[in-house]
Write an enzyme that holds these catalytic residues in place. Structure first.
Site, short mmCIF file in Angstrom:
data_model
loop_
_atom_site.label_atom_id
_atom_site.label_comp_id
_atom_site.label_asym_id
_atom_site.label_seq_id
_atom_site.Cartn_x
_atom_site.Cartn_y
_atom_site.Cartn_z
N LYS A 149 0.71 -1.09 -0.03
CA LYS A 149 -0.18 -0.02 -0.10
C LYS A 149 1.04 1.21 0.20
O LYS A 149 2.18 1.06 0.34
CB LYS A 149 -0.85 0.01 1.33
CG LYS A 149 -1.96 -0.95 1.41
CD LYS A 149 -2.83 -0.98 2.30
CE LYS A 149 -3.85 -2.11 2.47
NZ LYS A 149 -4.36 -1.92 3.91
N HIS B 251 1.21 6.67 3.43
CA HIS B 251 0.57 8.26 3.07
C HIS B 251 1.01 9.08 4.19
O HIS B 251 1.73 8.68 4.90
CB HIS B 251 -0.85 7.72 3.02
CG HIS B 251 -1.39 7.06 4.19
ND1 HIS B 251 -1.51 7.47 5.45
CD2 HIS B 251 -1.94 5.72 4.35
CE1 HIS B 251 -1.91 6.69 6.31
NE2 HIS B 251 -2.24 5.45 5.54
N HIS C 192 1.27 7.89 7.91
CA HIS C 192 2.69 7.31 8.06
C HIS C 192 3.52 8.27 8.23
O HIS C 192 4.70 8.39 8.87
CB HIS C 192 2.90 6.23 7.21
CG HIS C 192 1.98 5.13 6.87
ND1 HIS C 192 1.39 4.69 5.72
CD2 HIS C 192 1.93 4.33 8.11
CE1 HIS C 192 0.61 3.58 6.24
NE2 HIS C 192 0.76 3.46 7.57
N1 ARG Z 1 0.76 -0.83 10.14
C1 ARG Z 1 -0.03 -0.10 10.90
C2 ARG Z 1 -0.77 0.97 10.25
O1 ARG Z 1 -0.40 1.30 9.15
C3 ARG Z 1 0.70 0.44 12.17
C4 ARG Z 1 1.69 -0.16 13.12
C5 ARG Z 1 1.73 0.17 14.51
N2 ARG Z 1 2.57 -0.53 15.39
C6 ARG Z 1 2.17 -1.65 16.06
N3 ARG Z 1 2.88 -2.36 16.69
N4 ARG Z 1 0.75 -2.02 16.00
O2 ARG Z 1 -1.94 1.31 10.86
#
Ligand code: ARG
Length: 583
Positions: A131, A134, A137
């Site tokens: 993906k 964005h 992030h």
């Molecule tokens: N990949 C997730 C997202 O884009 C965020 C991960 C955050 N870290 C975790 N340990 N859950 O929403």
């Protein structure tokens, strides 16, 4: 200011019963109004404990403190006004202490060892494979990076973890979609858009062909079981995405200690599931397994699906235990959008219920608000995302245009445009309290007059230009802009102008602001500070000529400029902002 503050806190504490200096430290304020002194103690809280009116306390403290501070180096005068004890510091203390401290400490000015021996794990950025990266992030990346740097500056061992979203049912969907509609040639080009397109198409098709969802689940199960063919395809998706993300990290200048994404825990979840079962926390519900959290007013945390595959939660519980064991952290931060508040509340609760008493104290969710781009909303599901790389690139382009107009002579235009463009985006993301939703507007972020990255960087470039001029100037001579030489010849009595005093006070606050930013996990305290310092400097620059005839005054002012230069740069470092010397 630190030194004066703690000394004064000790004195006051010595004059009161049962009030430790620490407590006084926390109560001392920096008044906004100059007429209210440099430090002020509100006596209202003490009033109950001491059974006296705030004004009586302030008056008594004033008298006792005057006797105590007789002939000291800090206090000029003391006033008791409407329940406040206002302290005015000696100009000579302020100037001498602040300037010499900064010139001697240089790039260490503001650093501390309060985190010595402590480890903090910061889980940030963590985009999802296949993906686009964005703006949400981006915010996690920028905030996480700032927290990483702030803690390192304070002596902590910071460990940055990128918990990539590289595992889960969505990869089953992607693989199914790729096999049905994928285009090898486009994938070969490394097109992340191709992957997103497949993902979007999958959702559309699945609406009238529910069989697709079953296929996707089966496919993910195969991944979890180690099917080589499926995993090879998955690995390609991962590589393509990582290469794409890396471009952005390079632009931003952000690094991680570990790229241990969700897939890293694939072979580590089984014992954790077993542990949950052994501790009787796992309950079966229509074939799925979950931890009930009704008692804590939360929805259950799902750990295994009907078909036995794992979930986001399962991997996060496993990651938490792994990190505690591997890094024995004192603190673990998770930097995400506030949409994940519930997820992390559940996570910390589950780990706590497993009997790990550190869970709820040491693991901290650091939520932040949404970002919109000039009115447009950014959603991944529908595919109409605004990509960060485009935002950054366009910002850099716009800065280039501004430079062409303002300073066409500039040597390394491209490099400076990159530093200022990226800086504008970083600063904009860190300007408000992190929990606030923000709107990204190019006009606001790039304004050289507003409270922006370019404004702070421009002020820094101005300090560099003054010092450069001085170095080439007959009057000052080259060597004099060297920090240590400036320190040697510095005469504190020369800095008397109100704008000079204002800078001194601002400079003195830097170490405390850094500590506050860490304590509140709030990088906006640093950006706010940088703007205050830059504004104080610009007022001085406007009012006071620097390369004057009077040698002692000239040296003192150059020393002050040097201190601003050092402190701005140290502050920039804390938030990952570059410091161009010319712009
Ligand atoms: N990949 C997730 C997202 O884009 C965020 C991960 C955050 N870290 C975790 N340990 N859950 O929403």
């Amino acid at each position: 200011m630190d030194m004066a503050k703690s000394k004064i806190a000790q004195w006051i504490s010595g004059l009161l019963t049962d009030t430790p200096a620490q407590e006084i430290m926390a109560m001392l304020e920096y008044p906004k109004e100059e007429s209210l002194g440099d430090l002020s103690l509100p006596c209202f809280k003490l009033s109950k404990k001491l059974r006296k009116s705030p004004m009586q306390i302030a008056t008594e403290l004033k008298e006792a403190l005057e006797a105590k501070a007789e002939g000291d180096e800090f206090i000029d005068r003391i006033e008791a006004v409407s329940g406040y004890l206002n302290l005015f510091l000696k100009q000579s203390y302020l100037a001498g202490n602040v300037v010499l401290t900064i010139l001697n400490a240089g790039e260490r000015y503001g650093s501390r060892d309060i985190g010595a021996g402590k480890t903090i794990v910061i889980d940030f950025s963590s985009p999802n494979i296949a993906k686009p990266f964005h703006v949400g992030h981006l915010r996690s990346t920028v905030i996480g990076n700032a927290l990483y740097r702030i803690h390192s500056f304070l002596g902590y061992q910071s460990i940055g973890v990128n918990h990539l979203g590289d595992w889960g049912t969505q990869f089953g969907k992607l693989i199914v979609a790729y096999r049905l509609w994928g285009d090898e040639a486009r994938l070969e080009e490394g097109a992340i858009d191709e992957l997103l397109g497949l993902y979007v198409k999958f959702h559309k098709e699945a609406e009238h062909d529910p069989g697709l969802e079953d296929e996707a689940r089966a496919c993910f199960l195969k991944m979890e079981q180690g099917d080589e063919e499926v995993l090879a395809l998955w690995q390609r998706f991962v590589d393509i995405s990582l290469a794409e993300f890396q471009k952005i990290y390079d632009l931003l200048g952000v690094e991680f200690d570990y790229f241990t994404g969700e897939s890293f825990y694939n072979d580590k979840m089984e014992p954790v599931i077993q542990e949950l079962k052994d501790k009787q926390l796992l309950e079966e519900d229509e074939g799925a397994w979950l931890v009930r959290l009704d008692q804590y007013n939360m929805a259950p945390a799902l750990m295994l699906k009907k078909d036995g595959s794992t979930l986001y939660h399962t991997r996060d519980v496993t990651a938490a235990l792994y990190r505690k064991q591997t890094y024995s952290f004192d603190k673990a931060l998770y930097v995400t959008d506030y949409a994940q508040n519930l997820h992390f509340a559940q996570l910390f609760k589950v780990v706590g219920l497993m009997g790990y008493d550190w869970a709820e104290d040491e693991m901290i969710h650091v939520p932040f608000g949404r970002v919109t781009l000039e009115g447009m909303s950014l959603s991944t599901r529908k595919g109409n995302v605004v990509k960060l790389e485009e935002v950054l690139e366009q910002t850099i382009e716009k800065v280039k245009e501004i430079i062409e107009v303002k300073n066409p002579q500039l040597q390394n235009k491209d490099e400076v445009a990159r530093q200022v463009g990226v800086g504008a985006v970083i600063f904009n993301d860190l300007s408000a309290n992190r929990i606030k939703d923000i709107v990204f507007s190019w006009d606001d972020a790039l304004s050289f007059e507003g409270e922006t990255g370019p404004y702070a960087q421009y002020c820094y470039a101005r300090t560099c230009s003054v010092l450069r001029k001085a170095a080439g100037d007959q009057l000052a001579g080259k060597a004099i802009v060297d920090a240590l030489l400036l320190a040697e010849q510095f005469d504190p009595a020369k800095l008397q102008h109100p704008t000079e005093i204002a800078i001194l006070k601002e400079l003195a606050l830097f170490p405390e602001r850094t500590v506050q930013a860490a304590a509140k996990l709030e990088p906006s305290i640093v950006t706010r500070y940088l703007i205050d310092l830059a504004q104080a400097f610009n007022r001085f620059y406007h009012d006071c000529p620097i390369l004057v005839e009077d040698e002692r005054l000239r040296t003192a002012r150059l020393a002050l400029v040097k201190c601003v230069q050092i402190t701005l740069k140290n502050g920039f470092n804390l938030i990952g902002l570059q410091a161009p010397e010319e712009m």
